[in-house]
Design an enzyme around this catalytic site. Structure first.
Site, PDB file in Angstrom:
ATOM      1  N   GLN A 211      25.357 -56.738 -12.977  1.00  0.00           N
ATOM      2  CA  GLN A 211      24.540 -56.764 -12.083  1.00  0.00           C
ATOM      3  C   GLN A 211      25.111 -57.634 -10.786  1.00  0.00           C
ATOM      4  OE1 GLN A 211      21.677 -55.792 -12.510  1.00  0.00           O
ATOM      5  NE2 GLN A 211      20.376 -56.609 -11.052  1.00  0.00           N
TER       6      GLN A 211
ATOM      7  N   GLU B 226      37.267 -57.079 -41.741  1.00  0.00           N
ATOM      8  CA  GLU B 226      37.043 -56.228 -40.505  1.00  0.00           C
ATOM      9  C   GLU B 226      35.955 -56.830 -39.639  1.00  0.00           C
ATOM     10  OE1 GLU B 226      36.514 -51.946 -41.116  1.00  0.00           O
ATOM     11  OE2 GLU B 226      34.952 -51.974 -39.940  1.00  0.00           O
TER      12      GLU B 226
ATOM     13  N   GLY C 227      26.446 -55.632  -8.100  1.00  0.00           N
ATOM     14  CA  GLY C 227      25.383 -54.880  -7.663  1.00  0.00           C
ATOM     15  C   GLY C 227      25.867 -53.275  -7.728  1.00  0.00           C
ATOM     16  N   GLY C 228      25.583 -52.510  -6.615  1.00  0.00           N
ATOM     17  CA  GLY C 228      25.738 -50.941  -6.621  1.00  0.00           C
ATOM     18  C   GLY C 228      27.111 -50.801  -7.073  1.00  0.00           C
TER      19      GLY C 228
ATOM     20  N   GLN D 261      22.255 -69.416  -6.860  1.00  0.00           N
ATOM     21  CA  GLN D 261      22.059 -70.172  -8.113  1.00  0.00           C
ATOM     22  C   GLN D 261      21.838 -68.973  -9.133  1.00  0.00           C
ATOM     23  OE1 GLN D 261      19.684 -73.598  -8.536  1.00  0.00           O
ATOM     24  NE2 GLN D 261      21.042 -74.801  -7.522  1.00  0.00           N
TER      25      GLN D 261
END
Ligand SMILES: Cc1cc2nc3c(=O)[nH]c(=O)nc-3n(C[C@H](O)[C@H](O)[C@H](O)COP(=O)(O)OP(=O)(O)OC[C@H]3O[C@@H](n4cnc5c(N)ncnc54)[C@H](O)[C@@H]3O)c2cc1C
Length: 379
Positions: A336, A242, A339-340, A279
């Protein structure tokens, strides 16, 4: 054994199947904590529940590495991690122990219908006082003539509310401690088998989870799995399989997330340039890529060892630990990068993160996997 070309073809077929057929509204099912029955039926019709099972029981008899490629493809094409988790519990925690430890009669009785997805399987070992310390379980079994009578309760049972067949671990001789633990194949209609309540959870919400009660639950002697006292060996063996395989589909999810993020980073403009040119964003994408490839390497090594018939208990723990932690981190990075928009339900990234978090707990927590690896290192 399948060739590399065939393995890649199987992966591609599964991606195509999942993208074309598994098109249920997962956001809605997730919100309502509903099992994806349609998806289950389609996967069963494709033969997914029988991929690693021999043909004599109706399976596709894929070798370990080919099964991994197929599951990766499924994870890439299908966003319903709850459905994939239900399927994984069904295959690795129910079908596989029966295949490995069952009598020919038990195999013929249960495997063909499990493979067809006509009946749903699961396993129940965890109890309120026996989580990581799993062999401290208190459910008892007593032999009475041609039956065993089970008493106790189980929690966190995946597929618990919908399963027809559950591999239950109980102790026949508590005085022997873990050497008294024995496995039983419990059908949902056996007298004294009670689904006490559905358990709600933060992620994998299309997978159903339950608390079970065994109240003088009667099991025919023919439904004991393996010998009396063999429960620990059965559990430990099924955990190896498993842990090694359960996150193969997460590799597909991580690849899908990466592709989506790269595309977004190329297309989303801020400060008159694509965000991928910053970056701090491209580093996240590079880390996602590195995590994916290293996790995949561990998974393939585990699959190769099993294909060679080798024991891979430590490799299973490393595979489980590394994929689960990587999956969570890559979900956070994906959010991230978006973003929103990443925070919105409709983008389905927040669900992916909730789903991924569970992987650090089930089949043994990350802390327990580290402990296993440390033990193999002689610590
Ligand atoms: C989504 C999901 C599905 C599941 N499906 C099933 C199922 O189908 N069948 C089933 O039987 N169970 C199932 N489980 C239960 C799962 O196996 C347990 O939750 C898990 O083993 C941890 O046990 P616990 O929750 O009691 O935590 P505990 O054991 O109480 O652990 C609490 C914390 O202490 C840490 N800890 C405990 N012992 C040690 C130690 N020795 N060293 C360091 N840290 C330690 C743990 O890592 C954890 O962080 C499922 C759980 C989840 C979340």
């Amino acid at each position: 054994m399948f060739s590399f070309k065939e393995q890649v073809e199987i992966k591609e077929k599964l991606i195509e199947f999942a993208q074309k057929s598994l098109i249920e509204d997962i956001t809605k099912l997730d919100l309502q904590e509903e099992f994806n029955l349609e998806g289950w039926r389609k996967c069963a019709a494709w033969g997914i529940m029988g991929m690693p099972i021999p043909q004599e029981y109706g399976g596709k008899e894929l070798d370990s590495l080919t099964t991994i490629y197929a599951l990766e493809g499924l994870g890439y094409g299908c966003k319903d991690n709850g459905l994939l988790f239900s399927i994984a519990a069904h295959i690795w925690a129910c079908e596989f122990p029966i295949l490995t430890f069952g009598t020919q009669e038990q195999k013929l009785k249960y495997l063909p219908s499990l493979v067809k997805g006509e009946i749903i399987g699961g396993h129940a070992v965890t109890e309120t006082e026996a989580g990581s310390d799993v062999y401290n379980l208190k459910t008892t079994a007593t032999r009475k003539g041609d039956r065993y009578v089970l008493n106790g309760s189980k929690i966190f049972v995946t597929n618990g509310t919908i399963a027809n067949l559950i591999l239950v671990f109980a102790n026949l001789e508590p005085a022997l401690g873990k050497r008294g633990i024995t496995g039983f194949l419990v059908e949902k209609d056996f007298p004294g088998f009670i689904v006490k309540k559905k358990m709600s959870k933060m992620g994998l919400r299309t997978a159903q989870m339950a608390e079970l009660l065994l109240d003088n639950c009667e099991i025919p002697v023919s439904n004991r799995l393996g010998k009396e006292g063999a429960g620990m060996a059965i559990f430990s063996h099924s955990m190896e399989w498993e842990r090694g395989f359960i996150l193969a589909s997460a590799i597909g999810s991580m690849e899908r997330l990466l592709d989506q993020c790269v595309q977004y980073a190329k297309q989303r403009q801020q400060f008159q340039q694509p965000i991928g040119k910053f970056q701090q964003i491209s580093s996240k994408l590079v880390d996602m890529k590195l995590r994916l490839e290293t996790a995949r390497g561990l998974l393939y090594k585990f699959g190769w060892l099993k294909q060679m018939g080798k024991s891979a208990f430590m490799e299973a723990a490393m595979t489980k630990l590394y994929i689960s932690e990587s999956w969570v981190q890559s979900c956070l990075d994906a959010l991230q990068i978006h973003g929103g928009y990443g925070y919105l339900t409709e983008l389905e990234l927040e669900r992916e993160l909730r789903d991924a978090l569970g992987s650090r707990v089930y089949s043994g927590t990350s802390e327990i996997q580290r402990q296993i690896i440390a033990q193999f290192m002689g610590l």
